[in-house]
Design a protein around this motif. Structure first.
Motif, PDB file in Angstrom:
ATOM      1  N   TYR A   1       0.846  -1.204   0.000  1.00 52.99           N
ATOM      2  CA  TYR A   1       0.000   0.000   0.000  1.00 52.99           C
ATOM      3  C   TYR A   1       0.880   1.253   0.000  1.00 52.99           C
ATOM      4  CZ  TYR A   1      -4.026   2.965   1.169  1.00 52.99           C
ATOM      5  OH  TYR A   1      -5.018   3.926   1.147  1.00 52.99           O
ATOM      6  N   ALA A   2       1.921   1.259   0.835  1.00 57.39           N
ATOM      7  CA  ALA A   2       2.820   2.417   0.897  1.00 57.39           C
ATOM      8  C   ALA A   2       3.522   2.645  -0.434  1.00 57.39           C
ATOM      9  CB  ALA A   2       3.838   2.219   2.014  1.00 57.39           C
ATOM     10  N   ALA A   3       3.898   1.551  -1.119  1.00 55.36           N
ATOM     11  CA  ALA A   3       4.550   1.690  -2.429  1.00 55.36           C
ATOM     12  C   ALA A   3       3.585   2.285  -3.448  1.00 55.36           C
ATOM     13  CB  ALA A   3       5.058   0.329  -2.894  1.00 55.36           C
ATOM     14  N   LEU A   4       2.322   1.897  -3.383  1.00 54.26           N
ATOM     15  CA  LEU A   4       1.316   2.466  -4.285  1.00 54.26           C
ATOM     16  C   LEU A   4       1.071   3.937  -3.967  1.00 54.26           C
ATOM     17  CD1 LEU A   4      -1.135  -0.567  -4.336  1.00 54.26           C
ATOM     18  CD2 LEU A   4       0.232   0.244  -6.270  1.00 54.26           C
ATOM     19  N   LEU A   5       1.059   4.283  -2.683  1.00 51.47           N
ATOM     20  CA  LEU A   5       0.944   5.692  -2.293  1.00 51.47           C
ATOM     21  C   LEU A   5       2.102   6.514  -2.852  1.00 51.47           C
ATOM     22  CD1 LEU A   5      -0.186   5.674   1.459  1.00 51.47           C
ATOM     23  CD2 LEU A   5      -1.459   6.632  -0.481  1.00 51.47           C
ATOM     24  N   LYS A   6       3.304   5.938  -2.836  1.00 50.21           N
ATOM     25  CA  LYS A   6       4.474   6.642  -3.347  1.00 50.21           C
ATOM     26  C   LYS A   6       4.329   6.900  -4.844  1.00 50.21           C
ATOM     27  CE  LYS A   6       9.530   6.424  -3.259  1.00 50.21           C
ATOM     28  NZ  LYS A   6      10.717   5.608  -2.830  1.00 50.21           N
ATOM     29  N   ALA A   7       3.785   5.914  -5.571  1.00 53.93           N
ATOM     30  CA  ALA A   7       3.546   6.109  -7.004  1.00 53.93           C
ATOM     31  C   ALA A   7       2.500   7.193  -7.232  1.00 53.93           C
ATOM     32  CB  ALA A   7       3.100   4.797  -7.640  1.00 53.93           C
ATOM     33  N   GLN A   8       1.507   7.241  -6.372  1.00 48.48           N
ATOM     34  CA  GLN A   8       0.498   8.297  -6.470  1.00 48.48           C
ATOM     35  C   GLN A   8       1.128   9.669  -6.217  1.00 48.48           C
ATOM     36  OE1 GLN A   8      -2.596   8.899  -3.311  1.00 48.48           O
ATOM     37  NE2 GLN A   8      -4.015   8.350  -4.948  1.00 48.48           N
ATOM     38  N   ALA A   9       2.024   9.734  -5.239  1.00 49.30           N
ATOM     39  CA  ALA A   9       2.708  10.993  -4.936  1.00 49.30           C
ATOM     40  C   ALA A   9       3.597  11.438  -6.092  1.00 49.30           C
ATOM     41  CB  ALA A   9       3.532  10.842  -3.660  1.00 49.30           C
ATOM     42  N   ALA A  10       4.043  10.473  -6.915  1.00 50.46           N
ATOM     43  CA  ALA A  10       4.860  10.802  -8.081  1.00 50.46           C
ATOM     44  C   ALA A  10       4.022  11.291  -9.253  1.00 50.46           C
ATOM     45  CB  ALA A  10       5.674   9.580  -8.501  1.00 50.46           C
ATOM     46  N   GLY A  11       2.719  11.391  -9.050  1.00 51.50           N
ATOM     47  CA  GLY A  11       1.846  11.948 -10.078  1.00 51.50           C
ATOM     48  C   GLY A  11       1.011  10.936 -10.845  1.00 51.50           C
ATOM     49  N   LYS A  12       1.084   9.651 -10.448  1.00 54.53           N
ATOM     50  CA  LYS A  12       0.308   8.631 -11.141  1.00 54.53           C
ATOM     51  C   LYS A  12      -1.071   8.470 -10.486  1.00 54.53           C
ATOM     52  CE  LYS A  12       3.959   8.008 -13.568  1.00 54.53           C
ATOM     53  NZ  LYS A  12       4.061   8.499 -14.969  1.00 54.53           N
ATOM     54  N   LYS A  13      -2.058   8.173 -11.295  1.00 53.39           N
ATOM     55  CA  LYS A  13      -3.373   7.831 -10.774  1.00 53.39           C
ATOM     56  C   LYS A  13      -3.342   6.366 -10.381  1.00 53.39           C
ATOM     57  CE  LYS A  13      -5.520  11.199 -13.871  1.00 53.39           C
ATOM     58  NZ  LYS A  13      -4.216  11.688 -14.416  1.00 53.39           N
ATOM     59  N   VAL A  14      -3.774   6.042  -9.162  1.00 53.04           N
ATOM     60  CA  VAL A  14      -3.635   4.681  -8.630  1.00 53.04           C
ATOM     61  C   VAL A  14      -5.000   4.180  -8.160  1.00 53.04           C
ATOM     62  CG1 VAL A  14      -2.536   3.210  -6.899  1.00 53.04           C
ATOM     63  CG2 VAL A  14      -1.233   5.092  -7.952  1.00 53.04           C
ATOM     64  N   TYR A  15      -5.328   2.942  -8.529  1.00 52.24           N
ATOM     65  CA  TYR A  15      -6.573   2.292  -8.127  1.00 52.24           C
ATOM     66  C   TYR A  15      -6.254   0.875  -7.662  1.00 52.24           C
ATOM     67  CZ  TYR A  15      -8.358   6.087 -11.086  1.00 52.24           C
ATOM     68  OH  TYR A  15      -8.601   7.313 -11.656  1.00 52.24           O
ATOM     69  N   VAL A  16      -7.008   0.375  -6.675  1.00 53.93           N
ATOM     70  CA  VAL A  16      -6.736  -0.945  -6.096  1.00 53.93           C
ATOM     71  C   VAL A  16      -8.015  -1.775  -6.123  1.00 53.93           C
ATOM     72  CG1 VAL A  16      -5.824  -2.209  -4.127  1.00 53.93           C
ATOM     73  CG2 VAL A  16      -5.025   0.132  -4.566  1.00 53.93           C
ATOM     74  N   LEU A  17      -7.942  -2.938  -6.791  1.00 50.76           N
ATOM     75  CA  LEU A  17      -9.090  -3.822  -6.951  1.00 50.76           C
ATOM     76  C   LEU A  17      -8.829  -5.161  -6.267  1.00 50.76           C
ATOM     77  CD1 LEU A  17      -9.671  -3.253 -10.787  1.00 50.76           C
ATOM     78  CD2 LEU A  17     -10.675  -1.965  -8.880  1.00 50.76           C
ATOM     79  N   SER A  18      -9.874  -5.739  -5.691  1.00 49.27           N
ATOM     80  CA  SER A  18      -9.753  -7.039  -5.030  1.00 49.27           C
ATOM     81  C   SER A  18     -11.105  -7.735  -5.043  1.00 49.27           C
ATOM     82  CB  SER A  18      -9.260  -6.853  -3.592  1.00 49.27           C
ATOM     83  OG  SER A  18     -10.147  -6.018  -2.863  1.00 49.27           O
ATOM     84  N   SER A  19     -11.111  -8.994  -4.582  1.00 43.75           N
ATOM     85  CA  SER A  19     -12.379  -9.709  -4.467  1.00 43.75           C
ATOM     86  C   SER A  19     -12.391 -10.423  -3.109  1.00 43.75           C
ATOM     87  CB  SER A  19     -12.587 -10.661  -5.655  1.00 43.75           C
ATOM     88  OG  SER A  19     -11.539 -11.593  -5.796  1.00 43.75           O
TER      89      SER A  19
END
Length: 385
Positions: free
Chosen positions: A262-280
């Motif tokens: 989750y923290a790595a995805l947040l870091k990518a978001q902070a770098a300007g990327k749009k981030v979405y997380v899907l699960s089931s």
């Protein structure tokens, strides 16, 4: 409605690498298989225009009935692909649709454990992937894919055609020209969107190898101006969500490694990327699942969804559902992602109703069984991991 629970105390792992065959009443003719498809191929999106994809998960129990309707919905939406987030067949017990099909074909509703284990994944390929026709299908691994005697090795062998599809293989070799190893986790890019399929199907995940791989992928994405968006898909939701009772919060390795991801995805978001997380994993629909006190206090909220509604026995909503953006249970459906020209994605839940089931499927399984899938196939409590 619910089949008797079957346990496997005497089963030992055995070599199942040989080519599997559908036997007895499970052997559908090619005409039957074609009755729900093939679906027309989606129209390619023009450069810079909106385009769509479809996501779902947990298609055990009544999935042979529900998934052809998902395929029809994907075709109607003009979806570029379908992404399955895991749990294809129950494997710890006989799927009700599989038994119903035997009865409808005039055979006995009796199946040996060995016959079921030998044919369950072939049934999934025939009855659930087959209806998509020429629409590409991407697969994620769920915990039920690892019910003994199944294993990751057998999963890789059975589904190699999908796990090594051209976009996946090409991306893997772009990342590392020497990487010829098939994996249960992978990624591929479509029109500036990086789709990342993760494997958290067992309590040893995310292991150090997968976490390091994801870090490399996200670092490259963060510095790549051609990538605007990252969509991470996995079976089990990351920890500290609004549905923690059935998530990576349930085991120590899951909580620690899930927070790292989750923290790595947040870091990518902070770098300007749009981030979405899907699960089931949980058999209901919920959106806004990471808008929790924990994540508000530990880095921020990522847009997140649970979409485990493609045939599995429906679960009660957890207490956290009252705080979700949307939450539905006792329903079947799929998620349509619409990608805008700027890489932003709008996700919409599409409910499947009884009248949406293709006529050929109703004929094969009987109207009575299809109806039972909609009025039954419900468990009152939300199970724990």
């Amino acid at each position: 409605m619910r089949a008797a629970l079957i346990s496997f105390p005497g089963l030992m792992k055995r070599n199942l690498w040989r080519c599997l065959t559908i036997v007895g009443a499970l052997a559908l003719s090619s005409a039957c298989a074609a009755a729900v498809g093939p679906q027309p191929a989606p129209m390619p999106a023009a450069s810079g225009s909106a385009w769509k994809f479809v996501v779902g998960g947990d298609s055990r129990n009544c999935g042979d009935v529900i998934m052809p309707a998902v395929a029809a919905g994907a075709a109607s939406a003009g979806a570029k692909f379908y992404w399955h987030l895991g749990d294809f067949r129950a494997l710890y017990d006989f799927d009700q649709d599989l038994l119903a099909q035997r009865r409808a074909a005039g055979g006995p509703a009796v199946l040996s454990i060995s016959e079921y284990q030998r044919t369950a994944w072939d049934d999934f390929i025939l009855n659930q992937i087959g209806p998509f026709g020429t629409i590409p299908v991407f697969l994620g691994i769920g915990n039920h894919e690892l019910v003994a005697p199944k294993s990751r090795f057998e999963y890789l062998a059975q589904f190699a055609d999908w796990l090594n599809a051209a976009p996946i293989q090409a991306q893997r070799l772009r990342d590392n020209p020497n990487d010829r190893k098939l994996k249960t986790y992978y990624h591929w890019a479509e029109d500036g969107v990086d789709f990342v399929t993760l494997d958290n199907a067992s309590d040893d995940q995310f292991d150090s190898s997968q976490a390091a791989w994801l870090d490399r992928v996200l670092r490259r994405d963060s510095s790549d101006s051609s990538i605007t968006t990252i969509v991470a898909g996995m079976h089990i939701p990351l920890p500290d969500s609004l549905a923690p009772e059935h998530s990576m919060s349930n085991w120590a390795q899951g909580e620690e490694s899930g927070r790292r991801v989750y923290a790595a995805l947040l870091k990518a978001q902070a770098a300007g990327k749009k981030v979405y997380v899907l699960s089931s994993h949980s058999h209901f629909y919920m959106s806004g699942i990471y808008d929790t006190p924990y994540w508000r206090a530990h880095g921020g909220v990522l847009p997140g969804w649970i979409i485990g509604t493609t045939g599995a026995i429906r679960y009660a909503l957890p207490p956290g559902a009252t705080h979700a953006k949307e939450a539905k249970t006792n329903t079947y459906g799929y998620l349509v992602g619409t990608v805008g020209s700027d890489g932003s994605i709008r996700f919409d839940f599409h409910e499947i109703k009884e009248e949406d089931i293709p006529a050929a499927v109703v004929t094969r399984f009987t109207k009575e069984f299809v109806h039972q899938c909609f009025v039954g196939n419900i468990r009152q409590e939300e199970p724990r991991h």
